[in-house]
Design a protein around this motif. Sequence first.
Motif, PDB file in Angstrom:
ATOM      1  N   GLY B  78      50.395 -21.154  53.705  1.00  0.00           N
ATOM      2  CA  GLY B  78      50.499 -22.274  52.770  1.00  0.00           C
ATOM      3  C   GLY B  78      49.135 -22.906  52.592  1.00  0.00           C
ATOM      4  O   GLY B  78      48.298 -22.845  53.496  1.00  0.00           O
ATOM      5  N   ASN B  79      48.899 -23.495  51.440  1.00  0.00           N
ATOM      6  CA  ASN B  79      47.594 -24.094  51.157  1.00  0.00           C
ATOM      7  C   ASN B  79      47.333 -25.316  52.029  1.00  0.00           C
ATOM      8  O   ASN B  79      46.218 -25.542  52.485  1.00  0.00           O
ATOM      9  CB  ASN B  79      47.520 -24.541  49.693  1.00  0.00           C
ATOM     10  N   TRP B  80      48.384 -26.117  52.235  1.00  0.00           N
ATOM     11  CA  TRP B  80      48.202 -27.401  52.914  1.00  0.00           C
ATOM     12  C   TRP B  80      48.798 -27.358  54.307  1.00  0.00           C
ATOM     13  O   TRP B  80      48.213 -27.787  55.270  1.00  0.00           O
ATOM     14  CB  TRP B  80      48.876 -28.483  52.072  1.00  0.00           C
ATOM     15  N   ILE B  81      50.001 -26.810  54.348  1.00  0.00           N
ATOM     16  CA  ILE B  81      50.680 -26.631  55.636  1.00  0.00           C
ATOM     17  C   ILE B  81      51.308 -25.240  55.604  1.00  0.00           C
ATOM     18  O   ILE B  81      51.782 -24.788  54.556  1.00  0.00           O
ATOM     19  CB  ILE B  81      51.750 -27.714  55.868  1.00  0.00           C
ATOM     20  N   TYR B 148      54.156 -26.752  62.766  1.00  0.00           N
ATOM     21  CA  TYR B 148      53.538 -25.848  61.800  1.00  0.00           C
ATOM     22  C   TYR B 148      52.027 -26.104  61.771  1.00  0.00           C
ATOM     23  O   TYR B 148      51.587 -27.242  61.856  1.00  0.00           O
ATOM     24  CB  TYR B 148      54.086 -26.100  60.390  1.00  0.00           C
ATOM     25  N   ALA B 149      51.287 -25.028  61.591  1.00  0.00           N
ATOM     26  CA  ALA B 149      49.846 -25.199  61.437  1.00  0.00           C
ATOM     27  C   ALA B 149      49.579 -25.945  60.140  1.00  0.00           C
ATOM     28  O   ALA B 149      50.173 -25.651  59.114  1.00  0.00           O
ATOM     29  CB  ALA B 149      49.175 -23.830  61.410  1.00  0.00           C
ATOM     30  N   CYS B 150      48.715 -26.913  60.208  1.00  0.00           N
ATOM     31  CA  CYS B 150      48.437 -27.750  59.043  1.00  0.00           C
ATOM     32  C   CYS B 150      46.955 -28.073  59.047  1.00  0.00           C
ATOM     33  O   CYS B 150      46.397 -28.411  60.090  1.00  0.00           O
ATOM     34  CB  CYS B 150      49.275 -29.024  59.123  1.00  0.00           C
ATOM     35  N   GLY B 151      46.331 -27.960  57.879  1.00  0.00           N
ATOM     36  CA  GLY B 151      44.909 -28.260  57.765  1.00  0.00           C
ATOM     37  C   GLY B 151      44.623 -29.747  57.915  1.00  0.00           C
ATOM     38  O   GLY B 151      43.473 -30.162  57.896  1.00  0.00           O
ATOM     39  N   HIS B 152      45.677 -30.536  58.004  1.00  0.00           N
ATOM     40  CA  HIS B 152      45.503 -31.990  58.051  1.00  0.00           C
ATOM     41  C   HIS B 152      46.260 -32.555  59.250  1.00  0.00           C
ATOM     42  O   HIS B 152      47.350 -33.078  59.112  1.00  0.00           O
ATOM     43  CB  HIS B 152      45.987 -32.623  56.751  1.00  0.00           C
ATOM     44  N   PRO B 153      45.660 -32.424  60.421  1.00  0.00           N
ATOM     45  CA  PRO B 153      46.371 -32.828  61.645  1.00  0.00           C
ATOM     46  C   PRO B 153      46.770 -34.303  61.620  1.00  0.00           C
ATOM     47  O   PRO B 153      47.691 -34.699  62.321  1.00  0.00           O
ATOM     48  CB  PRO B 153      45.362 -32.536  62.758  1.00  0.00           C
ATOM     49  N   GLU B 154      46.079 -35.093  60.811  1.00  0.00           N
ATOM     50  CA  GLU B 154      46.391 -36.523  60.775  1.00  0.00           C
ATOM     51  C   GLU B 154      47.673 -36.793  59.981  1.00  0.00           C
ATOM     52  O   GLU B 154      48.199 -37.899  59.984  1.00  0.00           O
ATOM     53  CB  GLU B 154      45.219 -37.307  60.160  1.00  0.00           C
ATOM     54  N   ALA B 155      48.169 -35.760  59.279  1.00  0.00           N
ATOM     55  CA  ALA B 155      49.332 -35.963  58.422  1.00  0.00           C
ATOM     56  C   ALA B 155      50.512 -36.483  59.223  1.00  0.00           C
ATOM     57  O   ALA B 155      50.794 -36.018  60.322  1.00  0.00           O
ATOM     58  CB  ALA B 155      49.708 -34.655  57.737  1.00  0.00           C
ATOM     59  N   HIS B 156      51.178 -37.448  58.624  1.00  0.00           N
ATOM     60  CA  HIS B 156      52.330 -38.080  59.264  1.00  0.00           C
ATOM     61  C   HIS B 156      53.545 -37.201  59.013  1.00  0.00           C
ATOM     62  O   HIS B 156      54.062 -37.140  57.920  1.00  0.00           O
ATOM     63  CB  HIS B 156      52.487 -39.463  58.623  1.00  0.00           C
ATOM     64  N   ARG B 157      53.974 -36.455  60.034  1.00  0.00           N
ATOM     65  CA  ARG B 157      55.098 -35.540  59.842  1.00  0.00           C
ATOM     66  C   ARG B 157      56.264 -35.998  60.695  1.00  0.00           C
ATOM     67  O   ARG B 157      56.153 -36.047  61.906  1.00  0.00           O
ATOM     68  CB  ARG B 157      54.696 -34.116  60.225  1.00  0.00           C
ATOM     69  N   GLN B 158      57.354 -36.319  60.058  1.00  0.00           N
ATOM     70  CA  GLN B 158      58.510 -36.823  60.807  1.00  0.00           C
ATOM     71  C   GLN B 158      59.779 -36.513  60.030  1.00  0.00           C
ATOM     72  O   GLN B 158      59.887 -36.875  58.860  1.00  0.00           O
ATOM     73  CB  GLN B 158      58.360 -38.331  60.999  1.00  0.00           C
ATOM     74  N   GLY B 318      60.663 -30.244  47.549  1.00  0.00           N
ATOM     75  CA  GLY B 318      61.579 -29.113  47.704  1.00  0.00           C
ATOM     76  C   GLY B 318      61.448 -28.511  49.087  1.00  0.00           C
ATOM     77  O   GLY B 318      61.043 -29.175  50.045  1.00  0.00           O
ATOM     78  N   ALA B 319      61.764 -27.223  49.191  1.00  0.00           N
ATOM     79  CA  ALA B 319      61.843 -26.585  50.498  1.00  0.00           C
ATOM     80  C   ALA B 319      60.480 -26.242  51.078  1.00  0.00           C
ATOM     81  O   ALA B 319      60.358 -26.022  52.282  1.00  0.00           O
ATOM     82  CB  ALA B 319      62.699 -25.328  50.400  1.00  0.00           C
ATOM     83  N   HIS B 320      59.468 -26.164  50.215  1.00  0.00           N
ATOM     84  CA  HIS B 320      58.121 -25.845  50.694  1.00  0.00           C
ATOM     85  C   HIS B 320      57.105 -26.622  49.886  1.00  0.00           C
ATOM     86  O   HIS B 320      57.396 -27.088  48.791  1.00  0.00           O
ATOM     87  CB  HIS B 320      57.836 -24.339  50.561  1.00  0.00           C
ATOM     88  N   HIS B 321      55.905 -26.685  50.434  1.00  0.00           N
ATOM     89  CA  HIS B 321      54.871 -27.508  49.820  1.00  0.00           C
ATOM     90  C   HIS B 321      53.613 -26.669  49.713  1.00  0.00           C
ATOM     91  O   HIS B 321      53.165 -26.115  50.715  1.00  0.00           O
ATOM     92  CB  HIS B 321      54.620 -28.713  50.726  1.00  0.00           C
ATOM     93  N   ASP B 322      53.072 -26.556  48.524  1.00  0.00           N
ATOM     94  CA  ASP B 322      51.867 -25.733  48.441  1.00  0.00           C
ATOM     95  C   ASP B 322      50.753 -26.375  47.649  1.00  0.00           C
ATOM     96  O   ASP B 322      50.039 -25.724  46.897  1.00  0.00           O
ATOM     97  CB  ASP B 322      52.193 -24.337  47.899  1.00  0.00           C
ATOM     98  N   LEU B 323      50.603 -27.675  47.809  1.00  0.00           N
ATOM     99  CA  LEU B 323      49.468 -28.349  47.185  1.00  0.00           C
ATOM    100  C   LEU B 323      48.359 -28.484  48.217  1.00  0.00           C
ATOM    101  O   LEU B 323      48.606 -28.472  49.414  1.00  0.00           O
ATOM    102  CB  LEU B 323      49.898 -29.739  46.728  1.00  0.00           C
TER     103      LEU B 323
END
Lengths: 289, 759
Positions: B78-81, B148-158, B318-323
Amino acid sequence: MVRFEYLEPTSLGEAVSLVDRHWGQVRVMAGGTDLLVRLKQRVIRPQYVLNLKRVPGLDGLTYAKGQGLRIGALTTIRTIETSPVVKEHYPVLAEAAGMLGSVQVRNLATVGGNLCNASPSAEMPPGLLAYGAQARIVGPKGERTVPLDQFFLGPGQTCLLQGDLLAEVLVPESAPKTAGVYIKLSPRAAMDCAVVGVAAVVTLEDGKCKDCRIALGAVAPTPLRPRSAEDLLRGKPLDPGLRERAGQAAMEEAKPITDVRGSAEYRKEMVKVLTRRAVQQAFQRAMAS
Amino acid sequence: MAEFVLGQSVIKPDSREKALGRTQYGVDLKPRDALVAKVLRSPRPHARIVRVDTSRARQLPGVLDVVTGPDTLAMRYGNWIRDHTFMAHDRVRYVGEPVAAVAAVDDETAEEALELISVEYEELPAVFDPFEAMKPGAPLVHEDVANYACGHPEAHRQGNVLDRVRYAKGDVDKALAQADVVHRQSYNTPPVHAGITQPHEAVAAVDASGRLTLWTAHQSPFRLRQVLSQTLGLPMARVRVVCTAVGGSFGARATASFEPICCLLALRTRRPIALALTREEELQATFYREHAYITLELGARRDGTLLAVRGRLVFDTGAHHDLLATLGNAVASMAGPYRIPNFDLEGCVVYTNNTPKGFVRAPRIPSVIFAVESHLDTMAHKLGLDPVEIRLKNAVENGDTFAEGRVMQNVGFKKALTTFADHMKKQPPPGPNQAWGVAAGIWGLFATTTGGPPSAAVVKLNEDGTAVLLTGMSEMGGGQHAVMAQVVAEVLALPFEAVSVVGGDTDATPYEHGTGGSNTTYRVGTTVRLAAEAARRQLLQLAAQRLKVKEADLVLEQGKVYAREAPEISVPVATLAAAAISSTNGPIMGTSESGREGLIASMAPYIGSMDAPVFTANGALVEVDRETGKVKLLKYVTVQDVGHALNPKLVEAQVEGGVVFALGQALSEEIVTDRGRVLNANLLDYHQPTAADVPPIDMALIEVPSKFGPWGAKGVGEPPTVPVSAAIANAVFRAVGARVTELPLTPDKVVQALKQPQQ
């Protein structure tokens, strides 16, 4: 595309007997603009596709003064749209034809296909119904003529019985001081299905409405004649109040559904508005004729 | 340097072929022995895959291969996550997710084979509304998103929330309490497709040595290669991506989705594979624009001075994010291009079981600006102020800070507004039920960052003095390669025709991040300029040696180098190029890398600032049928700051195309779903505008140069789309008093809005 056996009869008799023999498993193809799409989408899976294009005599327009217009089932929509005879004597049909799909589609699509497909939103039925057209049907037991308002039974359903083919549409000669209009409401300016379609044909005599036919598209399981609206108008001067009441009456007869093209509520409201407008425009054109 | 080729509307070389219908797209290019691939997709929005039986499909004559999830590496990307695999494994999360794929000798066999695959699903609870998805206890679309691997570790994921961003300054409550007028309203914009004419399609083949080549239309061949390498477990040296002719991209080709399937089948069968998505697949199962929900509360003084804004924004991804990271930009854009001293802006991205979402031209911003500019228009109306006046009064200027912290430079907003106002003075007064609507836009995605641009380019001078440019950038159809050729021609004083471009090929060209974000001319153009300048320096160095004249005293012009003070002392470029081959330094070949350090140094003072914000001012003239609610767009006026139009006709084409693109989304385009299933997955019911729906478009380009773009150019492709929905909505409001807060502005919504009491 699904696999099927392709049939190409060369006479009407042969076509009828093939359709009779394979009834239930055969799809009849005229222009193919609807059929091929559904074959490719695998929505329909006929065992046989019977193409009518080699059957002689199903194509073309003939107009005889006093007798009216005969439209062969294989006549293309583009022919209707551009025919000088249609434009002069049945302009509503030419107008409606010009609003169907794109030029490319109109070059292939046929009147017969448009009717037999029996889509509630089809472009040609309202105008033909408003002109009082009849369908000439040829079948294993001979032929018969059916008023077009008895032709449609439901979405995709017609009165055609086993082995029947629509051969021709007969449009009677209009009385003097007759004019009509087809109004189509759709999101795009072209290449679209009607959200609501209304045709009205009005005959005037001594400034009053001698006769009138209204036909609605896309607001019921079949194209619909709102008889109560027609009855209101017949024999009366077409003043604004009456036109408004006719719109109201038509609205009450409409039984639209909510789908991706529009809500039932909006469609009902538009039947009222567009019927009023159609009657008014038909009236103005008849006055000027 | 005097402009020589720049500023000329040279004709892009592919135009003629395209106009004649000769261009070969996608599967047109498949070799004779190619197999056809088709994809079996999930009919369920959320389900566990219990069992897949492919045995009957495999037995069908003409079927060469069938693959399912277990045949693939379960490598997420994925581009972002990294939240998706190219084929479902144990679970499907949206209607349309690939579950199996077949390779067969023709379309019919492949389609039949799909029907012979039986899949047993165990339905799982699904969620389709992002607000429901945020509630405690909602079904989780991804149970382990935090890992999940994410290029933005600071992202608030909950839970189902993938990211959340908030920017605040000042005291919003206090400022709103002190405002003369406060206006609060919610808006929403539906999912829309990028509307690419050519569906996604690709051809993959494996050569005798086992190397894989994929031919496809893609905005970023290098990022695609990375995904292929990761998901197929191949070193990059064994994967080549070549960009073929592009039939529209608009963000839809910036994501990898179906390509790994095509490649996997080619690797397994050792036969070329052609895979083309149907229009139904396009509209059901590709990544497109998110549903956006925006609520704004804005306070102003009686004179129109904006005091405070509170904004809340939810994107249903939706089910996935690709921005890539654009949430901050979208959240900050809730303040619009305005100085608002107090703000509290928050936005989040939420997973649901709707179709996955990704890039569409100007990701997210047209939705946000629709809300902002509709809102401001209502505010202006309430205050009895002219719509241009209220914008001018609050417009950002050089040195102002965008809400997320970047300082804006080279701001042309006031100039755009005054140019627009002048343009509007020439318009005749509107007729009954007609009115002009006004809206402005901001596109400020790209900041100047440390480390320089993720681009490289090479310019080679041929022995006859003509040149070849190597760039990883694909020709998207907008004339990107033509503009790059102009940049090279300008620097080397060559005619346009003397420069050829090799682009979008991961083996033949240097790395390029890809086209997108309106930064092709802006960023890649600068990179290409560096490469061309390096070649120019080499050329002049050689000339100086031969002519015994100092480099600084030489002029390169019209195919030769001569001494400024003594033009008779000269040497043709072709002579130098030929002589270079066996000179000490060798053939002339400039690389962008040689000028990179200088570029980075020159940009250092601007790190973190917004160098090329693009502002637009638009007007739409509509006529509204009060009874049917039908909106007829009669005329459109657009003013845009383009920095510097290197090829004015191509710039105009981008701006005009952008307006047309956006007016469909304003008036008629909308993905309609029921429990994740798209109800209008065809172009009859997904209403893109036709030529008959497009009004005359008046355009004025202004030029406030950027510092980083070549010769001051700014990004052009996305900004024209930004204000269009708002301009049209505002025109409808001004014409008949109907404020529609939900796109598209369909007739039934206008009729509904007309029944509401006037605001």
